[in-house]
Design a protein around this motif. Structure first.
Motif, PDB file in Angstrom:
ATOM      1  N   VAL A 106      31.222  36.394 -84.572  1.00 47.60           N
ATOM      2  CA  VAL A 106      32.216  37.101 -85.385  1.00 47.60           C
ATOM      3  C   VAL A 106      31.642  37.290 -86.791  1.00 47.60           C
ATOM      4  N   PRO A 107      31.712  38.521 -87.341  1.00 44.89           N
ATOM      5  CA  PRO A 107      31.182  38.707 -88.694  1.00 44.89           C
ATOM      6  C   PRO A 107      32.013  37.969 -89.736  1.00 44.89           C
ATOM      7  N   LEU A 108      31.330  37.446 -90.751  1.00 42.26           N
ATOM      8  CA  LEU A 108      31.984  36.758 -91.869  1.00 42.26           C
ATOM      9  C   LEU A 108      31.714  37.540 -93.151  1.00 42.26           C
ATOM     10  N   PRO A 109      32.566  37.374 -94.170  1.00 46.62           N
ATOM     11  CA  PRO A 109      32.259  37.995 -95.465  1.00 46.62           C
ATOM     12  C   PRO A 109      30.925  37.473 -96.009  1.00 46.62           C
ATOM     13  N   LYS A 110      30.128  38.384 -96.564  1.00 45.11           N
ATOM     14  CA  LYS A 110      28.807  37.990 -97.069  1.00 45.11           C
ATOM     15  C   LYS A 110      28.910  36.899 -98.128  1.00 45.11           C
TER      16      LYS A 110
ATOM     17  N   GLU B  40      27.974  40.121-107.999  1.00 40.26           N
ATOM     18  CA  GLU B  40      28.853  40.578-106.918  1.00 40.26           C
ATOM     19  C   GLU B  40      28.114  40.531-105.592  1.00 40.26           C
ATOM     20  N   VAL B  41      28.743  39.962-104.580  1.00 35.63           N
ATOM     21  CA  VAL B  41      28.189  39.950-103.231  1.00 35.63           C
ATOM     22  C   VAL B  41      29.172  40.685-102.334  1.00 35.63           C
ATOM     23  N   ASP B  42      28.793  41.886-101.952  1.00 32.90           N
ATOM     24  CA  ASP B  42      29.622  42.695-101.064  1.00 32.90           C
ATOM     25  C   ASP B  42      31.054  42.841-101.585  1.00 32.90           C
ATOM     26  N   GLY B  43      31.182  43.051-102.891  1.00 31.42           N
ATOM     27  CA  GLY B  43      32.498  43.279-103.482  1.00 31.42           C
ATOM     28  C   GLY B  43      33.209  42.035-103.975  1.00 31.42           C
ATOM     29  N   ASP B  44      32.721  40.844-103.574  1.00 33.83           N
ATOM     30  CA  ASP B  44      33.327  39.599-104.049  1.00 33.83           C
ATOM     31  C   ASP B  44      32.521  39.068-105.232  1.00 33.83           C
ATOM     32  N   VAL B  45      33.230  38.652-106.279  1.00 38.03           N
ATOM     33  CA  VAL B  45      32.539  38.138-107.466  1.00 38.03           C
ATOM     34  C   VAL B  45      32.143  36.682-107.243  1.00 38.03           C
ATOM     35  N   CYS B  46      30.885  36.355-107.560  1.00 39.16           N
ATOM     36  CA  CYS B  46      30.408  34.971-107.536  1.00 39.16           C
ATOM     37  C   CYS B  46      30.110  34.568-108.973  1.00 39.16           C
TER      38      CYS B  46
ATOM     39  N   VAL C 270      33.098  31.315-105.581  1.00 39.85           N
ATOM     40  CA  VAL C 270      33.103  32.615-104.902  1.00 39.85           C
ATOM     41  C   VAL C 270      34.557  33.076-104.863  1.00 39.85           C
ATOM     42  N   LEU C 271      34.850  34.206-105.485  1.00 38.88           N
ATOM     43  CA  LEU C 271      36.227  34.681-105.615  1.00 38.88           C
ATOM     44  C   LEU C 271      36.573  35.607-104.453  1.00 38.88           C
ATOM     45  N   ASN C 272      37.798  35.488-103.973  1.00 37.70           N
ATOM     46  CA  ASN C 272      38.225  36.441-102.942  1.00 37.70           C
ATOM     47  C   ASN C 272      38.546  37.785-103.618  1.00 37.70           C
ATOM     48  N   ALA C 273      38.979  38.747-102.828  1.00 38.68           N
ATOM     49  CA  ALA C 273      39.125  40.107-103.358  1.00 38.68           C
ATOM     50  C   ALA C 273      40.115  40.170-104.529  1.00 38.68           C
ATOM     51  N   THR C 274      41.258  39.488-104.401  1.00 39.02           N
ATOM     52  CA  THR C 274      42.270  39.549-105.456  1.00 39.02           C
ATOM     53  C   THR C 274      41.790  38.835-106.712  1.00 39.02           C
ATOM     54  N   ALA C 275      41.224  37.630-106.525  1.00 38.79           N
ATOM     55  CA  ALA C 275      40.705  36.888-107.685  1.00 38.79           C
ATOM     56  C   ALA C 275      39.590  37.675-108.360  1.00 38.79           C
ATOM     57  N   SER C 276      38.794  38.394-107.548  1.00 36.24           N
ATOM     58  CA  SER C 276      37.725  39.221-108.131  1.00 36.24           C
ATOM     59  C   SER C 276      38.327  40.316-109.016  1.00 36.24           C
ATOM     60  N   ASP C 277      39.438  40.910-108.559  1.00 42.40           N
ATOM     61  CA  ASP C 277      40.097  41.947-109.360  1.00 42.40           C
ATOM     62  C   ASP C 277      40.640  41.370-110.675  1.00 42.40           C
TER      63      ASP C 277
END
Lengths: 290, 96
Positions: free
Chosen positions: A223-227, B23-29, B40-47
């Motif tokens: 299953v793919p995971l977020p990078k 940024e890693v694939d749209g998520d902020v680290c 590593v921030l999820n999408a909302t925290a990244s926003d």
């Protein structure tokens, strides 16, 4: 200046003739293995054949000696101090490999992350994992299934994120041997990639896939995971990130950005290896881009 | 979680000067070399992080994100406040 007294070692090797003198460069550090047992010397040469030979002198701390003592035991000595004592010299080999491995990854100037690493075609797959989670068994299963070997222990990355091969001998437990159909030689069995019918990958590779593997499921599933989930996994399993944390962070985020990341659930290492070969190997990988 | 001093009218940010952001694939680290902390921030925290430049208050960030997500500011504000509190606790935002 007068030397009043020569510093003494923990053990006096006396007149023991060391007929074996193997010197290898492993992850940038020179190691020397000495022994008075020719059969053991041949096995050491075989186990470390993938590493560059060197004529350099190794530091005392990186000189390991296996010698027979008058009481009939063989002893493994590092820096003249006893590491372990056992019977036949060949039974000291797992301790020898373990001793070299521990210091090699810690002293590596490059970022070293606890992981098994294999390649197939243009694909380089890393299985980051702590000890005891089946990483070595899965790596060995991959080698039995057509993959080439990079390491069962460490994903070593240079500044550009290229993989530096660390093809140490694989140390398989009794359970691993039984599962893979390999004859066990004791509590731990050392095998090379060649013993498993595989070759050691040469040259620099970039990691293409990071696979977080979970053993103990009823079947095989990928299953793919977020990078971004790769970043804490890689940094959390690094052996030596403390040497330069900013550099480790940069390399980990670079690798995470450029790889595919998967969660593999699997029931059997050999089935998992074949499944990975079919799912991630050349020919089908392009259709799975995420 | 610590309450945010000044409540939702407090301006958020800017980031602490030592913090490294990737940024890693749209998520902020985020990486803070002084504490060696990584997040590593999820999408909302990244926003939220992208808006944490010292310009906006928590209420304003909530309104902007609510507009973008198609929801009400009041439903998103507690989460924004919580993540800002985590940024402050972790030392990722500059202290006044």
């Amino acid at each position: 200046m007068k030397i009043q007294q020569r510093a003494s070692c923990g053990y006096d090797l006396g007149d023991i003739q060391m007929t074996v003198d193997e010197r290898h460069r492993i992850l940038g550090t020179d190691y020397r293995v000495r022994s008075d047992d020719r059969a053991l010397g041949a096995r050491v040469r075989d186990l470390f054949a993938s590493f560059e030979k060197t004529r350099n002198a190794a530091r005392a701390a990186n000189t390991i000696q296996i010698a027979a003592f008058p009481d009939g035991t063989h002893r493994l000595l590092r820096d003249c101090y006893r590491v372990t004592v056992q019977g036949p010299a060949v039974q000291l080999l797992p301790a020898l490999v373990s001793t070299i491995n521990r210091t090699a990854v810690e002293e590596s100037p490059e970022l070293a992350i606890h992981a098994g690493v294999v390649t197939i075609g243009d694909y380089t797959i890393a299985f980051p994992s702590a000890s005891g989670n089946g990483k070595t068994t899965l790596t060995a299963a991959c080698l039995l299934s057509g993959f080439s070997y990079i390491s069962d222990e460490a994903l070593v990355l240079d500044d550009s994120g290229s993989v530096i091969p660390y093809p140490k001998p694989l140390a398989l437990s009794k359970w691993s041997c039984e599962t893979l159909g390999i004859a066990a030689e004791g509590e731990e069995t050392l095998v090379t990639a060649a013993d498993l019918g595989a070759v050691v990958a040469q040259g620099a590779n970039q990691v293409t896939d990071v696979v977080v593997a979970e053993f103990g499921h009823p079947g095989e599933e990928l299953v793919p995971l977020p990078k971004s989930e790769t970043v804490p996994v890689l940094l959390g399993l690094a052996f030596n990130h403390f040497k330069d944390p900013a550099r480790a962070f940069r390399i980990a985020t670079d690798v995470a950005s450029s790889t595919r990341v998967w969660n593999l659930k699997y029931s059997h290492p050999l089935r998992a290896a074949l499944y990975l070969r079919d799912r991630l190997g050349p020919g089908v990988a392009s259709s799975l881009a995420v | 979680m610590l309450p945010v001093m000044g409540g939702r009218s407090q301006r958020v940010g800017p980031p602490a000067p030592q913090v490294v952001e990737t940024e890693v694939d749209g998520d902020v680290c985020l990486y803070d070399p002084t504490s060696e902390r990584v997040a590593v921030l999820n999408a909302t925290a990244s926003d939220v992080w992208r808006l944490a430049d010292g310009t906006f208050t928590i209420s304003e960030i909530s309104e902007l994100l609510a507009s973008s997500y198609g929801t009400q500011p009041t439903s998103i504000a507690p989460d924004v406040e919580a993540v800002v509190s985590e940024f402050i606790e972790a030392g990722f935002l500059a202290q006044e």
